[in-house]
Structure formats: C-alpha cells, structure tokens
Scaffold this motif. Structure first.
Motif, PDB file in Angstrom:
ATOM      1  N   ASN A   1       0.817  -1.217   0.000  1.00  0.00           N
ATOM      2  CA  ASN A   1       0.000   0.000   0.000  1.00  0.00           C
ATOM      3  C   ASN A   1       0.849   1.264   0.000  1.00  0.00           C
ATOM      4  OD1 ASN A   1      -2.519   1.247  -0.124  1.00  0.00           O
ATOM      5  ND2 ASN A   1      -2.562   1.618   2.074  1.00  0.00           N
ATOM      6  N   CYS A   2       1.881   1.246  -0.848  1.00  0.00           N
ATOM      7  CA  CYS A   2       2.738   2.429  -1.003  1.00  0.00           C
ATOM      8  C   CYS A   2       2.503   2.996  -2.403  1.00  0.00           C
ATOM      9  CB  CYS A   2       4.211   2.047  -0.847  1.00  0.00           C
ATOM     10  SG  CYS A   2       5.352   3.448  -1.016  1.00  0.00           S
ATOM     11  N   PRO A   3       2.339   4.310  -2.558  1.00  0.00           N
ATOM     12  CA  PRO A   3       2.225   4.876  -3.907  1.00  0.00           C
ATOM     13  C   PRO A   3       3.349   4.356  -4.801  1.00  0.00           C
ATOM     14  CG  PRO A   3       1.781   6.564  -2.275  1.00  0.00           C
ATOM     15  CD  PRO A   3       2.236   5.348  -1.513  1.00  0.00           C
ATOM     16  N   SER A   4       2.988   3.780  -5.935  1.00  0.00           N
ATOM     17  CA  SER A   4       3.949   3.030  -6.730  1.00  0.00           C
ATOM     18  C   SER A   4       5.113   3.880  -7.232  1.00  0.00           C
ATOM     19  CB  SER A   4       3.248   2.357  -7.912  1.00  0.00           C
ATOM     20  OG  SER A   4       2.616   3.316  -8.738  1.00  0.00           O
ATOM     21  N   ASP A   5       4.859   5.135  -7.619  1.00  0.00           N
ATOM     22  CA  ASP A   5       5.958   5.971  -8.103  1.00  0.00           C
ATOM     23  C   ASP A   5       6.986   6.224  -7.008  1.00  0.00           C
ATOM     24  OD1 ASP A   5       4.966   6.111 -10.626  1.00  0.00           O
ATOM     25  OD2 ASP A   5       4.152   8.130 -10.472  1.00  0.00           O
ATOM     26  N   LYS A   6       6.502   6.483  -5.795  1.00  0.00           N
ATOM     27  CA  LYS A   6       7.422   6.709  -4.679  1.00  0.00           C
ATOM     28  C   LYS A   6       8.185   5.434  -4.347  1.00  0.00           C
ATOM     29  CE  LYS A   6       6.836   9.452  -1.396  1.00  0.00           C
ATOM     30  NZ  LYS A   6       6.479  10.128  -0.132  1.00  0.00           N
ATOM     31  N   LEU A   7       7.502   4.290  -4.416  1.00  0.00           N
ATOM     32  CA  LEU A   7       8.159   3.022  -4.099  1.00  0.00           C
ATOM     33  C   LEU A   7       9.247   2.709  -5.123  1.00  0.00           C
ATOM     34  CD1 LEU A   7       8.302   0.574  -2.265  1.00  0.00           C
ATOM     35  CD2 LEU A   7       6.507  -0.502  -3.642  1.00  0.00           C
ATOM     36  N   LYS A   8       8.971   2.959  -6.400  1.00  0.00           N
ATOM     37  CA  LYS A   8       9.980   2.716  -7.437  1.00  0.00           C
ATOM     38  C   LYS A   8      11.224   3.570  -7.197  1.00  0.00           C
ATOM     39  CE  LYS A   8       6.631   1.566 -11.064  1.00  0.00           C
ATOM     40  NZ  LYS A   8       5.982   2.034 -12.324  1.00  0.00           N
ATOM     41  N   HIS A   9      10.995   4.848  -6.907  1.00  0.00           N
ATOM     42  CA  HIS A   9      12.125   5.740  -6.658  1.00  0.00           C
ATOM     43  C   HIS A   9      12.891   5.315  -5.404  1.00  0.00           C
ATOM     44  CE1 HIS A   9      14.206   9.335  -5.097  1.00  0.00           C
ATOM     45  NE2 HIS A   9      14.385   9.617  -6.369  1.00  0.00           N
TER      46      HIS A   9
END
Length: 658
Positions: free
Chosen positions: A92-100
């Motif tokens: 449940n982490c915003p995917s863009d933030k998780l990728k970065h």
C-alpha cells in the motif's frame, strides 16, 4: 504532500516485519499499518533502513539484501536482509514513490560495496553515540560507483540463487533464473532490479511534468475533488478557478492527459485508489478497470433500491468501502443518470451522507468529444446535467499546452472544430487535405471509420488481397475462460493474422525516443525466426524492428488481475474513431460523410499529428458540430471564472501596489 515528496528517501506504507528461521519460514511477525520507512546512515556510515510506527523506530543495517519487485506497480515490494534473516514486506505504497525509493536503495547499496565492512569488534570499541542521518540525494558518483561494482559482478560466473529476484524470497533456491524478456519503458525500473541481467544503473528520474500538470497533481494530493475537462479558456483564466463549482482541468487532445493520469495513480495509495474509465480500452491505458465493473450494478437501469442491493454483495461492497480515491477517465461517455445512481449507491453502501459517500473524485474527459451511448429514442444526458454533479466537485483547473500537434495553424483549426465552428478558412484547409499524398515507403494512410463493421470488413478484405503465407499469432491469456473480458479492455485481440505487406500500427509504447509509440504506423516487410517467426516492421519514423510479444495486465471484476501476452500490433488499413481515442496517428485518412454524433468529427481530426499527415475525404461542413448543451456548460464555466477573477481584482491590485 507535494512533488518534492516523490524524491524523498522516505515512504509511507504498511510494513510487515518477519523474522525467519534457517529454512526461510517466518517464526515471528509484526505488522505496522501506517509505517514510515527511511533510508539513512548510522554512526559508522553504514546504510540503514529505519522503520517507524511514529513512536519507536527500528533500524536494520543493509549488509546483504535481496529485493523482490514483481508487484511494485501495485505498491508492493519486499526486502530480505541477510545474514539477519529478516524480511520486510512493504504494501500500500504509492507506486511511483516506491519505485524511486527502491532504486535509491539499490544504487546506494551497490555503491557502498566498495567500502570496508565494519566488524563487531570495531562496533564495541568505538564508543560512538548512535545516530541516524537521512541519506543524501543520489549523486552522479554514486551511480558510477554502483556500476563499477556491477561490472565486476558481470565479469564473474553467476552463482545460482544469489543476488536479487522478482519471483519470491525462496525462488532463487528452487530453480535457475531465466533471462527476462525485454521490458518496456514503463517497467524499466523492474528490469534494472533483475540480477541475471545486471544492467547499468541510471540516475533516478524526477517526474517530467509541466507546470500545469504539476498544479493538477498537487491539487489531487491535497484531497480536492478534481474534474479534468476540455476548455477553450485563455491562459489568464487558468489562475482563477470558480468557487464551489467542479474542479475542471481542461485537456485538448495531446496535452498529456494519459501520462498525468498514470502519475496521479502512481502517487496515491494503491489499496484505497480505484482507477476506472467509461470504456475498456481507456481503462487499460491507465491500468484500471471499467466504471461499470467497479460499481457492480450492471447497466444501472434497475431501480435505485435494486442497484444498492447489487452493490452490497460481498466483494462489490468491499470495493465501495475501501475506496477513498476514485478516478474516472473519459467522463463524457458516462450517462448522467448513471452518475446519479453511483452517487446514491456510494452514500448508501458506505453509510455516509457526504457527496459520493466521502470518496475523493478525480474525473477526466472532454464533453465536446464522444457523448454517452444511448438508445436512438433517448435524449443524451451528460454527467454535468446530473443532479449530483455540482454537489460532488470543487474546483476548476485546466491544461492547455498541446503536445500531440505542434503546428499552430492546425491547433487553431482543431479548437474551432471542437466548438462546432466550421468557418470558411477551416473548410478551405480541410478541403485542401483531400489532395495530400501521405503514403510513404509502402505505408498507407489509416482510414478512420465511424462504424466498427466498416473497420472489420476493410481490414479483412485488404489482408485477403495480399499474396503470401498467413502468420497466425494466438494470445497467451492468464485465464483463457475469460478471453471475452480481456478482449473488452485489452487493445490487442486474442488472435492476430499477418502477411508480408500488412499495414499495422503499434498498440503500446515500446521506445518513445525512437518513435515506437502507441499509434505508430508501419508495414510488415518480412518475418524472422524458424520455430515461431516474428514480424519485421518498417515504421514511418524510419525504424526497422522485429516485434516481440508484450504483456498487458488488466483488472477484472472483483479486483482480479488478468494478463495477456500478444504482439503489440493491430491491422491498420482502418480503425474506428472510438478505438482511436488516445492515439496519435502519423498518416490518417478520414471520411466524415457518415458522422452521426456530435464531437465525432473533432475526435477523428485530432488524432492526426499534422495537416500534412491528414487527408479528409467527402468533407461536409455539416459534419462539424458540437452539442448545444455542452457549449452552454462551458460558457457557464467561463462566465463563473470571469466573475471570480473580477472579485479578486481589488485584492490582487492591492498586493501589486505594496
């Protein structure tokens, strides 16, 4: 939250901390529903992962790690810490933030391998106070050091079961890793985290958003209900959204709507965010599902009480309860009465009296494009004509920077056609395109048709006229029994027939820098391979490419994920205007003699990249029209903006004089 948060070395998510035994089984588990996970360094300058529940933080030294990223697009990832036998499950982490975050972790960890490790004796004798300092931003030297370490690994024989994986914590111990298929640009981060390939790492990219797009994203992240719509307002009017009216962001075709929507999806928590669209193809573009599938009330024609009962079914009810952010794309094709039903169902199922049951609405579309599909005997009722429209939405914004077209003359023409204005100059320019020779290098113009039957008949007939062997490509679906569901949302069919000389177009962005984008036109010049020959396509952009299967993932009813692996191609002698939405076509031929809906001519013309790549046949000025109710709607918004600006003028003037 603002755009700078996307580059922060901290994420907010759910985290499960599992302590593993020697065989990899969890013997102890702690779940933190709202955890803050940060990257930093301790007193010995070691890379540390800190997980906090807002009270007592836990620090984990990153010595040897494994990262699993298969579901990173869903905001999920995991990190296994060796030799501590600890596993961190992030969700449940915003995917863009998780990728970065994961890419930052990878680069810093790889770069740190060149430093001498700290042993236990040094820790005991140091006497240094314990500290945790947030990690510094990634520098070019970090990337260079990380790639130097990777280069050393690449020169050595790979050891089975070591390194990173994207298949699960124990996957490396079960079987040798396979070489992954070529990843698309969208999955480039995931491919970089795969061990067998060990590609060169690059600097984390910031979100490439314009000023207008950044304002939209910031507004969404602030919790406002936002409506994206087409609008012919002047740039000055963008700054003064009307009070207590819908939040409207205007999108001319080609202004980056799809890209911005994907960034919005990537910036919101996955578990409480539902991306939907009025059509299956539009839903697939943003990685979501259809609005009807989400709602679970069928066509919505049943009485309200029955619709509420349908929405209270197990599974469907869970969608409504867990949803905090609802994205609806292509709103112009959603019928007004259906929108009212949804609003009433949301309040009833969620047990809350706020508009839409308290769900944040992020709505996008252009009412001057394709209208809702209704029966011939029924009058079209747009969403803005629904009873709940103005009550549910807050604010007006707009995007005006056109990216698909660069010719100012063509942009001006499209804006006139969008408003149903067919002046003598517009007529003259469109008639002149009838003589355009837009075929080149064996690539013919794609004909845009108003009716799907015309499209199928044209493509089948033209393929049969070609000599040579037919090559058949069957899709590989995750669930063949649900092929019809996938067909409704996936831009490629379950079977593709090709011959040498077939006119084709790409249905997915493969390499934007080289011009291999969704809608790129080409011709099949041959086939390569023996066991299963793949088509070799020459594109109008000059690229000659062997096209390999790609993978699409769609959300079906109940939140189930379905996938299809197929060639990202479709026959392109003809395509329907409905199916062309979202595409940019290099060479297109349009016959407007059978236009039957307002806005249809505008949608067709706006698919073209330029006047030079457009040929209009059978042009009739009567085909250019806009719905009068839609024009009144936009005129009212424009008037409200003007009144709001006038009311602010004294305050703005006072500020300027200070």
């Amino acid at each position: 939250m603002n755009l700078a948060d996307h580059l922060s070395p901290e994420i907010q998510s759910s985290v499960a901390i599992e302590y593993l035994n020697a065989s990899g089984q969890a013997i102890k588990r702690k779940v933190i529903r709202n955890a803050f996970t940060s990257l930093g360094r301790n007193e010995f300058r070691e890379l540390v992962l800190q997980v906090s529940d807002g009270k007592l933080p836990q620090n984990f030294i990153l010595r040897q790690i494994q990262i699993f990223t298969r579901f990173i697009r869903d905001g999920k990832s995991s990190i296994v810490l060796r030799p501590d036998n600890v596993q961190l499950l992030i969700s449940n982490c915003p995917s863009d933030k998780l990728k970065h975050f994961m890419k930052t972790l990878m680069i810093k960890h790889e770069a740190g391998k060149s430093e001498k490790p700290v042993n236990e004796r040094m820790r005991l004798l140091s006497g240094l106070p314990r500290v945790f300092e947030t990690i510094s931003p990634i520098q070019r030297k970090d990337v260079e050091q990380a790639n130097e370490m990777r280069a050393k690994v690449n020169t050595q024989t790979p050891v089975k079961g070591k390194g990173l994986s994207n298949r699960g914590p124990n996957a490396a111990n079960r079987c040798p890793q396979k070489r992954p298929r070529t990843a698309s640009a969208e999955n480039s981060l995931i491919s970089e985290l795969r061990p067998s390939k060990k590609p060169a790492l690059t600097m984390p990219q910031q979100l490439q958003l314009s000023t207008e797009q950044s304002m939209v994203l910031s507004t969404v992240l602030s919790g406002k209900n936002v409506f994206f719509t087409g609008n012919a307002a002047s740039p000055a009017e963008q700054l003064f959204p009307p009070c207590k009216v819908s939040a409207s962001v205007s999108f001319f075709p080609g202004t980056g709507k799809s890209y911005l929507l994907k960034r919005i999806v990537g910036a919101l928590p996955p578990k409480s965010t539902y991306a939907t669209a009025s059509t299956g193809v539009a839903a697939c573009h943003i990685g979501g599902t259809t609005l009807h599938a989400f709602a679970g009330i069928g066509s919505g024609k049943a009485p309200l009480e029955q619709c509420i009962e349908l929405a209270k079914r197990p599974g469907v009810r869970q969608h409504w309860i867990s949803c905090r952010h609802l994205i609806i794309d292509e709103i112009s094709m959603v019928e007004g009465e259906f929108f009212d039903k949804l609003e009433a169902v949301a309040r009833a199922v969620r047990g809350r009296d706020e508009p839409f049951g308290g769900i944040q609405l992020i709505i996008c579309g252009d009412f001057l494009q394709l209208p809702p599909v209704t029966q011939a005997s029924s009058q079209t009722k747009f969403c803005f004509q629904s009873k709940s429209w103005r009550r549910c939405l807050h604010l007006t914004m707009e995007l005006t920077e056109v990216r698909r077209q660069t010719d100012k003359k063509f942009i001006s023409l499209l804006q006139a056609v969008r408003l149903g204005r067919c002046t003598e100059e517009v007529t003259r320019q469109l008639l002149l395109t009838g003589n355009n020779k837009i075929e080149r290098d064996g690539i013919l113009a794609t004909r845009l048709c108003t009716h799907k039957d015309d499209v199928d008949l044209t493509n089948e007939r033209r393929l049969q006229q070609l000599s040579g062997e037919v090559h058949k490509y069957d899709a590989l679906d995750s669930d063949p029994m649900l092929a019809k569901t996938v067909n409704a949302q996936c831009p490629v069919g379950d079977q593709i027939l090709l011959k040498k000389g077939a006119q084709v177009m790409l249905t997915k962005n493969l390499d934007v820098a080289r011009g291999l984008v969704n809608g790129a036109r080409g011709v099949v010049v041959g086939f390569e391979g023996t066991e299963r020959p793949l088509p070799k396509v020459r594109f109008l952009c000059g690229v000659l490419e062997v096209i390999k299967p790609e993978r699409w993932v769609i959300k079906a009813h109940g939140g189930v994920y379905l996938s299809r692996q197929q060639l990202p191609l479709k026959l392109a002698w003809a395509i329907s205007i409905h199916k062309s939405q979202g595409m940019t076509l290099d060479c297109v031929e349009i016959s407007l003699s059978r236009v039957f809906e307002s806005g249809q001519a505008y949608v067709a013309l706006s698919r073209a990249r330029s006047l030079e790549g457009l040929r209009v046949m059978d042009f009739d000025p009567k085909a250019v029209n806009a719905n009068p109710y839609v024009l009144q709607f936009y005129a009212r918004l424009k008037k409200e903006r003007a009144l709001y600006q006038t009311s602010l003028d004294p305050y703005l003037g006072g500020k300027e004089n200070n």
